[in-house]
Write a protein that holds these residues in place. Structure first.
Motif, short mmCIF file in Angstrom:
data_model
loop_
_atom_site.label_atom_id
_atom_site.label_comp_id
_atom_site.label_asym_id
_atom_site.label_seq_id
_atom_site.Cartn_x
_atom_site.Cartn_y
_atom_site.Cartn_z
N ALA A 141 82.04 -44.54 11.84
CA ALA A 141 82.90 -44.11 12.95
C ALA A 141 84.39 -44.29 12.65
N ASN A 142 84.74 -44.73 11.43
CA ASN A 142 86.15 -45.02 11.09
C ASN A 142 86.76 -45.97 12.11
N PHE A 143 85.96 -46.95 12.52
CA PHE A 143 86.34 -47.86 13.61
C PHE A 143 86.67 -49.25 13.08
N VAL A 144 87.88 -49.70 13.37
CA VAL A 144 88.30 -51.06 13.04
C VAL A 144 87.76 -51.95 14.15
N HIS A 145 86.72 -52.70 13.84
CA HIS A 145 86.07 -53.52 14.86
C HIS A 145 86.83 -54.83 15.09
N LEU A 146 87.19 -55.50 14.00
CA LEU A 146 87.90 -56.77 14.10
C LEU A 146 89.10 -56.75 13.17
N LEU A 147 90.22 -57.28 13.64
CA LEU A 147 91.38 -57.50 12.78
C LEU A 147 92.01 -58.81 13.25
N PHE A 148 91.93 -59.82 12.41
CA PHE A 148 92.44 -61.14 12.77
C PHE A 148 93.34 -61.67 11.66
#
Length: 150
Positions: A68-75
């Motif tokens: 889905a070209n989806f950034v789920h987490l960015l920390f």
């Protein structure tokens, strides 16, 4: 400020990333009730996880759901914020994308919303009924996307 290096996570990164995820959520995500170390494994399962290194320290991570070209987490670790770690992670994720990246961001997370706007994301939808209420953001950066045989 040392150079930021991005690479795929390995099993040796798992405990440190879980700890970063837990601490950040405890400090900055009051809507998350009773976060645990196990949440990282559950929340990133089946996703590409990239680790940002600054010197010999893990400075942050991103998890990416490629279909889905989806950034789920960015920390980003609190000690590494405002040093380009988040941008470095997104820049690397763009190399894996087959279309513009999308992500969700909690409406009350003003610092994250400012960051995403600064690096080229625009709000394309609002879900005020979600708990917590969130926006869907889409990457507006022009990029040559990876071609995938479908």
């Amino acid at each position: 400020m040392s150079t930021i290096q991005i690479r795929p996570a390995t099993p040796a990164d798992q405990a440190a990333l879980a700890q970063l995820y837990l601490v950040d959520r405890q400090q900055d995500f009051p809507w998350v009730t009773n976060p645990t170390l196990e949440d990282f494994d559950t929340d990133s399962q089946g996703e590409l996880v990239l680790v940002a290194w600054q010197g010999d320290q893990r400075a942050g991570f991103a998890s990416f759901y490629r279909p889905a070209n989806f950034v789920h987490l960015l920390f980003v670790a609190p000690t590494a914020r405002q040093q380009g770690v988040g941008l470095a992670l997104l820049t690397e994720l763009r190399q894996y994308a087959t279309a513009p990246l999308t992500l969700k961001c909690v409406m009350d997370n003003e610092a994250a919303l400012r960051f995403y706007a600064k690096v080229g994301f625009q709000i394309v939808a609002a879900n005020r009924d979600a708990l917590p209420a969130n926006y869907t953001l889409k990457d507006t950066q022009v990029h040559q996307y990876v071609q995938v045989n479908r």
